[in-house]
Design a protein around this motif. Sequence first.
Motif, PDB file in Angstrom:
ATOM      1  N   GLN A 270       0.834  -1.196   0.000  1.00 44.50           N
ATOM      2  CA  GLN A 270       0.000   0.000   0.000  1.00 44.50           C
ATOM      3  C   GLN A 270       0.877   1.258   0.000  1.00 44.50           C
ATOM      4  O   GLN A 270       1.641   1.485   0.932  1.00 44.50           O
ATOM      5  N   ASP A 271       0.738   2.072  -1.053  1.00 43.58           N
ATOM      6  CA  ASP A 271       1.503   3.316  -1.137  1.00 43.58           C
ATOM      7  C   ASP A 271       1.259   4.210   0.072  1.00 43.58           C
ATOM      8  O   ASP A 271       2.191   4.832   0.607  1.00 43.58           O
ATOM      9  N   GLU A 272       0.008   4.295   0.480  1.00 47.16           N
ATOM     10  CA  GLU A 272      -0.338   5.203   1.576  1.00 47.16           C
ATOM     11  C   GLU A 272       0.362   4.799   2.867  1.00 47.16           C
ATOM     12  O   GLU A 272       0.824   5.661   3.633  1.00 47.16           O
TER      13      GLU A 272
ATOM     14  N   LEU B 151       6.577   3.490  -4.250  1.00 50.25           N
ATOM     15  CA  LEU B 151       5.275   4.026  -4.656  1.00 50.25           C
ATOM     16  C   LEU B 151       4.954   3.543  -6.065  1.00 50.25           C
ATOM     17  O   LEU B 151       5.804   3.584  -6.945  1.00 50.25           O
ATOM     18  N   ARG B 152       3.702   3.128  -6.269  1.00 48.66           N
ATOM     19  CA  ARG B 152       3.319   2.562  -7.563  1.00 48.66           C
ATOM     20  C   ARG B 152       2.208   3.367  -8.245  1.00 48.66           C
ATOM     21  O   ARG B 152       2.067   3.300  -9.474  1.00 48.66           O
ATOM     22  N   THR B 153       1.414   4.106  -7.475  1.00 50.48           N
ATOM     23  CA  THR B 153       0.292   4.846  -8.043  1.00 50.48           C
ATOM     24  C   THR B 153       0.790   5.958  -8.964  1.00 50.48           C
ATOM     25  O   THR B 153       1.634   6.768  -8.556  1.00 50.48           O
ATOM     26  N   GLU B 154       0.264   5.991 -10.184  1.00 53.50           N
ATOM     27  CA  GLU B 154       0.726   6.968 -11.179  1.00 53.50           C
ATOM     28  C   GLU B 154       0.612   8.397 -10.670  1.00 53.50           C
ATOM     29  O   GLU B 154       1.500   9.228 -10.896  1.00 53.50           O
ATOM     30  N   ASP B 155      -0.481   8.716  -9.992  1.00 56.51           N
ATOM     31  CA  ASP B 155      -0.703  10.089  -9.555  1.00 56.51           C
ATOM     32  C   ASP B 155       0.346  10.551  -8.548  1.00 56.51           C
ATOM     33  O   ASP B 155       0.784  11.705  -8.573  1.00 56.51           O
ATOM     34  N   PHE B 156       0.762   9.648  -7.662  1.00 52.17           N
ATOM     35  CA  PHE B 156       1.792  10.006  -6.680  1.00 52.17           C
ATOM     36  C   PHE B 156       3.129  10.298  -7.360  1.00 52.17           C
ATOM     37  O   PHE B 156       3.970  11.012  -6.814  1.00 52.17           O
TER      38      PHE B 156
ATOM     39  N   SER C 287       9.901   3.523  -7.877  1.00 53.59           N
ATOM     40  CA  SER C 287       8.725   3.078  -8.620  1.00 53.59           C
ATOM     41  C   SER C 287       9.102   1.841  -9.427  1.00 53.59           C
ATOM     42  O   SER C 287       9.834   1.942 -10.423  1.00 53.59           O
TER      43      SER C 287
ATOM     44  N   ASN D 122       1.210   0.475 -16.435  1.00 53.88           N
ATOM     45  CA  ASN D 122       2.206   1.505 -16.124  1.00 53.88           C
ATOM     46  C   ASN D 122       3.540   1.236 -16.823  1.00 53.88           C
ATOM     47  O   ASN D 122       4.207   2.162 -17.290  1.00 53.88           O
TER      48      ASN D 122
END
Length: 463
Positions: free
Chosen positions: A75-77, A99-104, A125, A250
């Motif tokens: 979990q990125d968070e 971190l994996r989420t594109e927006d982050f 990433s 991604n």
Amino acid sequence: MKIIICGAGKVGTTIATHLVHQGSDVTVIDSSHKLIEDLREKVDLKTIIGSASNPSVLKNAGAEDSDMIIAVTLQDEINMVACQMAHTFFKIPRKIARLRTEDFLNPIWRDLYNADNMPIDLIISPELEVARSIERQLKAPGAYDVVPFLNDEIELLSLVINDKCPLVDTSLINIHELFQENTDTDKNLRASILGISRDEKLFIPKKQDVLTQDDHVYILVDKNHVKRAMSAFGYDEKPIKKIIIIGGGNIGFNLAKDLEKYQSDISVSIVENNEDRSKYIADQLSNTLVLNGDGLDQDLLDEANIKDADLLLALTNDDETNIIISAVARKNKCESIIIVNNSEYNKLKDVLGISKVVDPRKITVSKILKHIHKGKIESVFSIDNNQAEIIHAQVLKSSKLINKSIEDAELPNGLRIGLIKKQGKIIIPEKDTKIDVNDEILFLCMSEDIKKAEELFQVRNEY
């Protein structure tokens, strides 16, 4: 060094095993009882069951006197909050997060990650790192990996010795003589074989050792001599001009984006099964053909002009699908590179007839380990399932190596110097080569001798 690792998955377990082997004091946190139990069976270290984002859990893990926290949960968070807690409450000097989420990862938010906001010193990433690894391979067709060192002046080539290699059954001393046979040293091939992996066992070869078919060799090469080195080992592949990417996630999207930006001479097509994702990446890319459909559909592959493709990249999130795609590539007489997350499949690649396999876990671990060392270690790349590291280090005035020849330097058995940049010139060192202040040295070091290497270079107590 005292290190907290958040996450006992494949990446966390691999990093923990490697660091414990090097003598670091490691504590691993995970909320999964099973993952922690599995880790305890493999490695002798301290473990804590709980959420890494909880300050009391971090305190129990010894955060108050830790040197580094590495947050690699799923979990990125949680990874972000763990770093925040480590900074705010425990003043841990070094904080690394996956971190994996594109927006982050969007560059417009880069100012978020600093001591005043979200205090993460290094963001890893996996998808971006895998895309970059594949892009490097496209520059040297035939190589399993191409890793830049010394501001791109030197490259590490990872090659498999096949039946086309003219150096099979040739000893290293004879190979060295072949590379250095010109009386004009500037014309000699500046390439050095550092390590050989044979039957999954990595070793530093001696002069009398010979190359055998299926050996996996690691070679440091002056960037200007990469094509010559590839040719010397039997790789004369034509440049990659057209690729087809199956999977617009991604990794596939970032690879296509980078190729458009940096290698515009390569024609790229993407086949993506999800219609909304296909529309999104088509809007973001300007020179890439995006097709919506099943990457196993021969008609769709024909539409992508697979008969003229140099390479098919299977970059979906499903290992089994990627393996089947590699078989489809063979049927169409096309080379392939596939992503495989299950390391067991990697071991079976020859049986399955897979050309090349990319393991995201290995790439992520290597990237993180690069930032573990203290002091004047400039860059690191972990090889062969972390059995060794390729290291670039600068010689300080306080180094024990100053004014000594390589022969007299009393180097550990598990250390081999490959190339040296001395007074602006890249050289292949001989045993009588003297080491001077500010020399840039690239060497292979087996995992068990890393601390000895740091001592030799008189690494300062800083990150």
